[in-house]
Design an enzyme around this catalytic site. Sequence first.
Site, short mmCIF file in Angstrom:
data_model
loop_
_atom_site.label_atom_id
_atom_site.label_comp_id
_atom_site.label_asym_id
_atom_site.label_seq_id
_atom_site.Cartn_x
_atom_site.Cartn_y
_atom_site.Cartn_z
N ASP A 1 42.99 134.88 14.87
CA ASP A 1 43.28 134.26 16.17
C ASP A 1 42.21 134.55 17.21
OD1 ASP A 1 45.47 133.51 14.78
OD2 ASP A 1 46.96 134.44 16.08
N ASP B 1 26.73 92.80 41.42
CA ASP B 1 26.44 93.27 40.07
C ASP B 1 27.72 93.59 39.30
OD1 ASP B 1 24.54 94.21 38.03
OD2 ASP B 1 25.52 96.13 38.41
N GLY C 1 26.07 94.98 34.62
CA GLY C 1 26.23 93.62 35.08
C GLY C 1 24.93 92.86 35.19
N LEU C 2 23.97 93.48 35.87
CA LEU C 2 22.71 92.79 36.08
C LEU C 2 22.12 92.45 34.72
CD1 LEU C 2 20.65 91.81 38.09
CD2 LEU C 2 19.63 94.09 38.10
#
Lengths: 418, 523
Positions: free
Chosen positions: B36, B290, B425-426
């Site tokens: 552990d 954009d 976007g662009l």
Amino acid sequence: MSKVEFNKETGPREVFCGLTSIVWLHRRMPDAFFLVVGSRTCAHLIQSAAGVMIFAEPRFGTAILEEKDLAGLADAHEELDRVVNDLIARRPEIKTLFLVGSCPSEVIKLDLATVAEKLNKRFLGQVRFVNYSGSGIETTFTQGEDGALKALIPLMESSNEEKLLLVGTLANNVEDRFKKIFRNLGISNIESFPPRQSTELPKIGKNTKVLLTQPYLSDTVRDLKHRGCEIISAPFPLGIEGSTEWFLAAAKAFKISELKVHEIISPLINRAKLALKSHKEILKGKRLFLLPESQLEISLARFLHNECEMDLIEVGTPYLNKDLMKEEINLLPDNTKIVEGQHVEKQLDRVRESNPDLVVCGMGLANPLEAEGISTKWSIEMVFSPIHGIDQAADLAGLFSKPLRRNQILTSKTLVTH
Amino acid sequence: MELTLWTYEGPPHVGAMRIASSMKDVHYVLHAPQGDTYADLLFTMIERRGQRPPVTYTTFQARDLGGDTAELVKKNIKEAVERFKPKTLLVGESCTAELIQDQPGALAKGMGYDMPIVNLELPAYSKKENWGASETFYQLIRTLLKDKVSSSEKINPLRWKELGRRPKVNILGPSLLGFRCRDDVIEIQRILSEQGIDTNVVAPLGASPNDIKRLIDAEVNICLYQEIAETSCEWLKRNFGMEYTNTIPIGIKNTIEFINEVHKKLDLPLTNKKELENKSKLPWYSKSVDSNYLTGKRVFIFGDGTHAIAAAKIAKEELGFEVVGLGTYSREMARQVRATAKDLNVEALITNNYLEVEDAMKKAAPELVLGTQMERHSAKRLGIPCSVISTPMHVQDVPARYSPQMGWEGANVIFDDWVHPLMMGLEEHLIDMFKHDFEFIDGHQSHLGHTATNTKDFLNSDEKKEKNSKEGIIWTESGRAELTKVPFFVRGKVKTNTEKYAILRGIPEISDETLYDAKAYFS
Ligand code: SF4
Ligand code: SF4
């Protein structure tokens, strides 16, 4: 035996449990599945030890015990049955299913052997069930492999054919290299255990000569002996020296002349020495402290001292099988301090006092030591990397020279830390 | 019994470790087997901490079980106390120790120390990591403040006025192994401070037991991570009358709402909303031309409760996405997640099973996945872009740079992190305008690489299957020629869509016309 200093230590330990070995075993045998019968902790452990998640559909999983499983054991067996059914339906390509015991399953005395037996009857001809324990109350780290291999031995058929059996998980490329060299030596019947497919288990018998590739296989060795196999006593094939001795021991068992061995491996040795040189320049005279974890510590210490000229401060090992390690210990320099077991706090005190240049340790301890200005190497890397054989000697040395080199680059020119 | 391949949460004692490791002067003695101790690496490797967690494991072995494991517990407690000299001791057990019932907490209390000892009982077989963290934090607060419960009057949130000082709040919930907590705290403190509000205590991250005793010097609690702090906030409210906030300041709208909520509780004048909005670039970036391409992008969200709910709101209201899936692995927050999902008209997915999440993801066919590292891997397999928004923690989620999720800067980070996996976007616009350029047709490579390979391979591989698609549909010469003209990066999608259409209409052969029919049909 050389005059090494043996010490035992007890106290809080900081080592992985045997479940961890699943991480390399499942890669070795892609037709097998490892089902841990345990707790959320066990599931979390293998997940954390294997990185967050590398595999889309890993060939290991955990049947997590829940409150109701603890209450009535009969139910736990039924539940396990159900989980196994689901699993096999989902993964019909599985040929061997390892039921891996854990601390909780052992404490509640879940009888995985009986479960495996029943399942074997039910899935006869489709899936084989094998059980072993990787629990942290019984095993540390690499010992899990010992358990898994031992569990496969009863499934191995008998044969009196003369053969060389390499025992212990190896990287495929290393295994191929070894086999080629042995063939050149005139040993043509060579098999590996574990094999690359869980279903292609080698046959064994009184003409099987076993050569260990890993030092942590005590139980496996014992059972192989019971099956009549002959165990070749040798150091482990790490570094040039270890590998040479290892080949020589095998050759002797097969009555092949030493001369022949030297003839075949000396070009390899020359090449390896050349490759080692640049690493040795960095490692030479540097002081090494090995904390216990993988069981490889003694072999590593031998290599790093004898071939890379590092100074050994302390060689920790989680436990010591003096019989299996005999040949290794003989090669250690006099006065090497071997410490079996662990009291992690006291050991770290000794690390700080001795101010080593490099510490080999588990993953939990590495960054804190780095933050104190001490270079480290993770033990786990040794079991995941191809480090065996003469050809890999420089790569093995490289694992240790790299942190030192990095330390040099960073502290001397670029960064100022703390 | 539950079958898991990968899990989102660790066991409850790992949650306790998160609290202990987040704090100063606290030590945790954990009755547990040696394996552990792996949990240390969560902090030292994944979170890249330079210190070991303040945890002593008893690491009992099988051979101890016959003997006196209780003695072993006491020995370890004694050693830990002497070595680490903690101001508060946490004592607990992991799953295995729970079964052998040594009751380490009770043993510790019998050892005669005068420091506060917190006995942690975290049922390992029914609870998980976040619950363990929450319970530990709560037990710690309760233990350290219980003397003050009876003597204290209810805290009046307006008392700062009488005291003639700035109002003070506590920030509760941030911890190690929490998603970007370190930076969130800085961001929230800065925002509060700008509003004239001081931070009294941040806890558990960086707090000491003494700080916990000072919690009641503040007027209001900020419940920053509900998974971890809600139980504690509730207790502080019940016993000291301390109000706490409900809004999680992730995203612009939530951050504004959060500020308003704090102001209302403290009776401070509200700030101008417009002015607040300008503090982050997200609103403007999201509005800029954009970002037009983000409109209605289909997004699938899965994570812890806090981050999943916040993500859903931002996705819909601030980025204009369409949320097509929402879920969480935090069962404790199932109710809130369901409510959010209902508002979005989707069915909430509450599960622990990452394979179920993957199935749901596949079905929802999103264009972006916001998930955990598990979803990142699933999404990779499905070929969908993904951004990670939640624990379980991966070393990648502990970046070197300042990158909060909360507040103004958090919104900036979110805009970048979510939008970058998508084509920008662009870029998308330009490619659309120039898609007939030879660059995008076979034999030429653009900087985008050959994601969808070129048509030749694409069709060749099919030719081996007798020019058929999987469903037995044949591409005619003209159909194939037309497909070649489609830019490679959308070719896969066009091909599948066309085939889907053909099947739908029972068209056995795909010609150029079929391709255009399909295009019209799916547009
Ligand atoms: S594959 Fe990637 S995400 Fe997965 S564990 Fe490795 S580095 Fe992390
Ligand atoms: S030590 Fe035991 S309980 Fe812990 S992970 Fe290993 S097998 Fe599971």
